[in-house]
Scaffold this motif. Sequence first.
Motif, PDB file in Angstrom:
ATOM      1  N   SER A 121      -7.446   8.995  -2.113  1.00  0.00           N
ATOM      2  CA  SER A 121      -6.122   9.322  -1.594  1.00  0.00           C
ATOM      3  C   SER A 121      -5.811   8.678  -0.258  1.00  0.00           C
ATOM      4  O   SER A 121      -4.779   8.957   0.344  1.00  0.00           O
ATOM      5  CB  SER A 121      -5.991  10.851  -1.458  1.00  0.00           C
ATOM      6  N   GLU A 122      -6.703   7.826   0.229  1.00  0.00           N
ATOM      7  CA  GLU A 122      -6.456   7.170   1.516  1.00  0.00           C
ATOM      8  C   GLU A 122      -5.270   6.212   1.394  1.00  0.00           C
ATOM      9  O   GLU A 122      -5.181   5.424   0.462  1.00  0.00           O
ATOM     10  CB  GLU A 122      -7.699   6.400   1.961  1.00  0.00           C
ATOM     11  N   ALA A 123      -4.378   6.268   2.367  1.00  0.00           N
ATOM     12  CA  ALA A 123      -3.172   5.441   2.297  1.00  0.00           C
ATOM     13  C   ALA A 123      -3.462   3.960   2.499  1.00  0.00           C
ATOM     14  O   ALA A 123      -2.710   3.107   2.043  1.00  0.00           O
ATOM     15  CB  ALA A 123      -2.156   5.917   3.332  1.00  0.00           C
ATOM     16  N   ALA A 124      -4.562   3.631   3.180  1.00  0.00           N
ATOM     17  CA  ALA A 124      -4.828   2.232   3.514  1.00  0.00           C
ATOM     18  C   ALA A 124      -5.045   1.385   2.271  1.00  0.00           C
ATOM     19  O   ALA A 124      -4.691   0.213   2.253  1.00  0.00           O
ATOM     20  CB  ALA A 124      -6.045   2.129   4.428  1.00  0.00           C
ATOM     21  N   GLN A 125      -5.632   1.952   1.236  1.00  0.00           N
ATOM     22  CA  GLN A 125      -5.764   1.322  -0.074  1.00  0.00           C
ATOM     23  C   GLN A 125      -6.711   0.127  -0.132  1.00  0.00           C
ATOM     24  O   GLN A 125      -7.043  -0.344  -1.205  1.00  0.00           O
ATOM     25  CB  GLN A 125      -4.389   0.858  -0.603  1.00  0.00           C
ATOM     26  N   GLN A 126      -7.153  -0.391   0.986  1.00  0.00           N
ATOM     27  CA  GLN A 126      -7.993  -1.590   0.980  1.00  0.00           C
ATOM     28  C   GLN A 126      -9.223  -1.394   1.854  1.00  0.00           C
ATOM     29  O   GLN A 126      -9.563  -2.239   2.668  1.00  0.00           O
ATOM     30  CB  GLN A 126      -7.204  -2.814   1.453  1.00  0.00           C
ATOM     31  N   GLN A 127      -9.916  -0.299   1.654  1.00  0.00           N
ATOM     32  CA  GLN A 127     -11.114  -0.012   2.431  1.00  0.00           C
ATOM     33  C   GLN A 127     -12.397  -0.333   1.680  1.00  0.00           C
ATOM     34  O   GLN A 127     -13.487  -0.059   2.160  1.00  0.00           O
ATOM     35  CB  GLN A 127     -11.109   1.461   2.848  1.00  0.00           C
ATOM     36  N   GLY A 128     -12.263  -0.908   0.501  1.00  0.00           N
ATOM     37  CA  GLY A 128     -13.437  -1.244  -0.290  1.00  0.00           C
ATOM     38  C   GLY A 128     -14.164  -2.464   0.248  1.00  0.00           C
ATOM     39  O   GLY A 128     -13.545  -3.453   0.654  1.00  0.00           O
ATOM     40  N   VAL A 129     -15.498  -2.405   0.257  1.00  0.00           N
ATOM     41  CA  VAL A 129     -16.338  -3.516   0.710  1.00  0.00           C
ATOM     42  C   VAL A 129     -17.444  -3.728  -0.316  1.00  0.00           C
ATOM     43  O   VAL A 129     -18.097  -2.773  -0.748  1.00  0.00           O
ATOM     44  CB  VAL A 129     -16.956  -3.245   2.096  1.00  0.00           C
ATOM     45  N   SER A 130     -17.635  -4.971  -0.706  1.00  0.00           N
ATOM     46  CA  SER A 130     -18.705  -5.331  -1.632  1.00  0.00           C
ATOM     47  C   SER A 130     -19.722  -6.194  -0.897  1.00  0.00           C
ATOM     48  O   SER A 130     -19.353  -7.023  -0.046  1.00  0.00           O
ATOM     49  CB  SER A 130     -18.144  -6.102  -2.829  1.00  0.00           C
ATOM     50  N   SER A 131     -20.998  -5.993  -1.199  1.00  0.00           N
ATOM     51  CA  SER A 131     -22.052  -6.759  -0.528  1.00  0.00           C
ATOM     52  C   SER A 131     -22.924  -7.477  -1.556  1.00  0.00           C
ATOM     53  O   SER A 131     -23.241  -6.927  -2.612  1.00  0.00           O
ATOM     54  CB  SER A 131     -22.918  -5.839   0.334  1.00  0.00           C
ATOM     55  N   ASP A 177       0.842  -1.192   0.000  1.00  0.00           N
ATOM     56  CA  ASP A 177       0.000   0.000   0.000  1.00  0.00           C
ATOM     57  C   ASP A 177       0.883   1.249   0.000  1.00  0.00           C
ATOM     58  O   ASP A 177       2.117   1.168  -0.089  1.00  0.00           O
ATOM     59  CB  ASP A 177      -0.982  -0.022   1.173  1.00  0.00           C
ATOM     60  N   ALA A 178       0.259   2.422   0.114  1.00  0.00           N
ATOM     61  CA  ALA A 178       0.998   3.681   0.041  1.00  0.00           C
ATOM     62  C   ALA A 178       1.968   3.858   1.199  1.00  0.00           C
ATOM     63  O   ALA A 178       2.891   4.672   1.119  1.00  0.00           O
ATOM     64  CB  ALA A 178       0.022   4.847  -0.002  1.00  0.00           C
ATOM     65  N   ASN A 179       1.769   3.105   2.269  1.00  0.00           N
ATOM     66  CA  ASN A 179       2.675   3.159   3.424  1.00  0.00           C
ATOM     67  C   ASN A 179       3.698   2.029   3.409  1.00  0.00           C
ATOM     68  O   ASN A 179       4.339   1.756   4.423  1.00  0.00           O
ATOM     69  CB  ASN A 179       1.868   3.113   4.720  1.00  0.00           C
ATOM     70  N   ASP A 180       3.812   1.354   2.257  1.00  0.00           N
ATOM     71  CA  ASP A 180       4.747   0.234   2.091  1.00  0.00           C
ATOM     72  C   ASP A 180       4.415  -0.949   2.985  1.00  0.00           C
ATOM     73  O   ASP A 180       5.297  -1.762   3.305  1.00  0.00           O
ATOM     74  CB  ASP A 180       6.199   0.680   2.336  1.00  0.00           C
ATOM     75  N   ASN A 181       3.156  -1.070   3.374  1.00  0.00           N
ATOM     76  CA  ASN A 181       2.711  -2.256   4.096  1.00  0.00           C
ATOM     77  C   ASN A 181       2.184  -3.294   3.101  1.00  0.00           C
ATOM     78  O   ASN A 181       1.557  -2.945   2.095  1.00  0.00           O
ATOM     79  CB  ASN A 181       1.602  -1.899   5.089  1.00  0.00           C
ATOM     80  N   GLN A 182       2.435  -4.557   3.386  1.00  0.00           N
ATOM     81  CA  GLN A 182       1.959  -5.628   2.513  1.00  0.00           C
ATOM     82  C   GLN A 182       0.438  -5.630   2.462  1.00  0.00           C
ATOM     83  O   GLN A 182      -0.239  -5.500   3.480  1.00  0.00           O
ATOM     84  CB  GLN A 182       2.467  -6.978   3.032  1.00  0.00           C
TER      85      GLN A 182
END
Length: 705
Positions: A558-568, A509-514
């Motif tokens: 622009s959120e750094a977390a990059q994985q905040q998407g949720v599908s239902s 992600d944008a913070n270099d976290n896996q």
Amino acid sequence: MNKTALSLAITLALPGLAFSQESVNEEEASIEKVEVVGKRSPFGATKTNTPIVELARTISIETVTDLKQKGALNLSQSATYMAGVTGETYGYATRVDSISSRGLSIPRYRDSIQELFGSYNSTRAEVYTMEQVELLKGPASVLYGQGSPGGLMNYVSKTPTANKGSEAVLQYGSFDRLQANLDINGALSSDEKWLGRFVGIYRDADSQVDYVTDDTQVYMPSVSYMPTDDTTLTVIGLFQDTESDTAAQFIPVEGTLLPLEDGSYLPDQDVYAGEPGFNRFDTKSNQVTLLGEHIIDDTTSVSFTALWRDGEADYHQAWPTFTGASRYMNAYFGDEVAPTDTYVARTFYQADNTFEQTALDVRLSKLFATGVVEHEVLAGVQYQNVDTDANSAYYFGGGALQGDFRYILDLANPEYTGAPDQAVFDAMYNDQPEQTVKDTGLYLSDHISYGNWRMTLGLRHDRVDNDNGTATQKDSQTSYSAGLLYQFDNGLSPYVSYAESFETVVGLDANDNQLKPEEGRQYEAGIKYAFNNLPGYLTMSYYDIEISNLPNPNGLPSEAAQQQGVSSISGVELEGRVQLGEVSAQFAASVLDAEDPNGFELAGQPDSNASLWLHWEPQSLDGFRMGAGVRYVGQSVSENATVRYETESYTLGDIMLAYRLNDAVDLQLNVRNVTDKEYLTSCLTRGDCFPGVRRTVNASLTYAF
């Protein structure tokens, strides 16, 4: 008809119950229930012998008899009478079977081992090699490791079977489709400890798309060794060589779903947009499978599946270029650069794709009791190593967007131009590094029985190593499942269940976290009902699926977390079968509500489906039988912030007529899409549509020996 034959013929899609039609004494029950055991095995979708009626899961099954009755010519067509399943998501296809369950694409397995990885690098599975097709709906990572929240499709291979005959089948049908099948089964030793079987397929076929062929050869030998009544070892070889082309032409939305600027449509939505002599999709695969089962005692057994498989594809295709705007030349340039408004630029693509797989799944099953509580414990370990390699050359637009119009094509009146010289592709050839995925999983489940209660608890821990040639990533994930079912004496069995799935995502992600694995979870509640007064059952279920750790929605760019998407995803499914004298009926229906992280409907997924198949075999007309079916597929939508395409619903009819001349000779005629309805299965926001399967007439002559 004996019980074994009847059980095979009406194996049910959810509960493992069928009913004998034999007459019984007046003092006995008017309907005798017969448990189907021949179709449950450690190599099936659930990996256990537990009756499906006792599991708090939804499973649809098409037996070899079902496939033959409905005239299923490929794996996609095997799923067109299942609730909540789209068998032909992307229309008429020759590259791959695009099957969706509960709004999501699903992987394919053979004998409980996944057999397809990567993109367009192997052959399609042939239904004549299968004993039955099973679709396990919902997340299944507790049994199989990483996979789709929509479920998975597993097919059981034809293997040597004692006291089963042999047959030769000759078929001829629409588009000069000629196919010869051979299935030889018998004992290899006088004591029948060695059994052998050979399944062969030869097909020479054109298709509904000009210049597209679908030719294949399949050789599937197998040998079983049974040193004792408690031990069976089976080795299966599967070798396939296919020469074909790509049926999907990626035709523009304008002229198919929507009118052209002059209000007209393309005269043929199946127009061939490729280039004769250039296009091809030639594939090969080799596979060796070893199945083993040993019954240690009355309560303990061990089984395993071992697999080696490789595949390759030589893939060339030209298609109308996706420009990001109008795909027609004159509209794109805003000038009359082409003779008519239906000319398109074409992208030319070459790829040589390969994969190699080794896999092992070992399972131990143990029955025991703790007081009045009975347990069936399944413990297993699975290892899988998959190498994929995809190298390609991509000539975007064929030079037309830069002013070279030598390879443009008129979709309304195609005159083919030839392809660019091979030197053009050699100069842009992209030799990608090989990718390797290793997955090791340990799993444990317990099926608990207490009176009429049935509970299933499961967990699995996976370690997945990804190496894409430029970076490596290690993931670990633990998945859980639970189910509770109560069997009333009147045949009604309500249930609830919970299940999880995951799929690894390689990157930072944008913070270099896996990046975390995408995670799916499902809540399901339903009822299973075995009729008391006539042979049959129905099941109805409601499910709620949530998929998390998806890419961020548009509102969070622009959120750094990059994985905040949720599908239902949520839906209701109804499925069942019933025997009414000489007529049997199979019915299914579903509705679906699915949204991506931006609140848009999932692309190309129908909002509903329904089907009914009737089969009639009158005793007064010995040898005669007929079948008829109707399939409804609801509207699908593809949308983003700027466009929305609605693909209309469609209804298709199928018929079957058959006559058994004698014990050896059988004639059958199948017609699918009997009215030859022209329709689209889906359209995508990138700007293309997928035509459906036109009417296919197929006649077969079967000689049994």
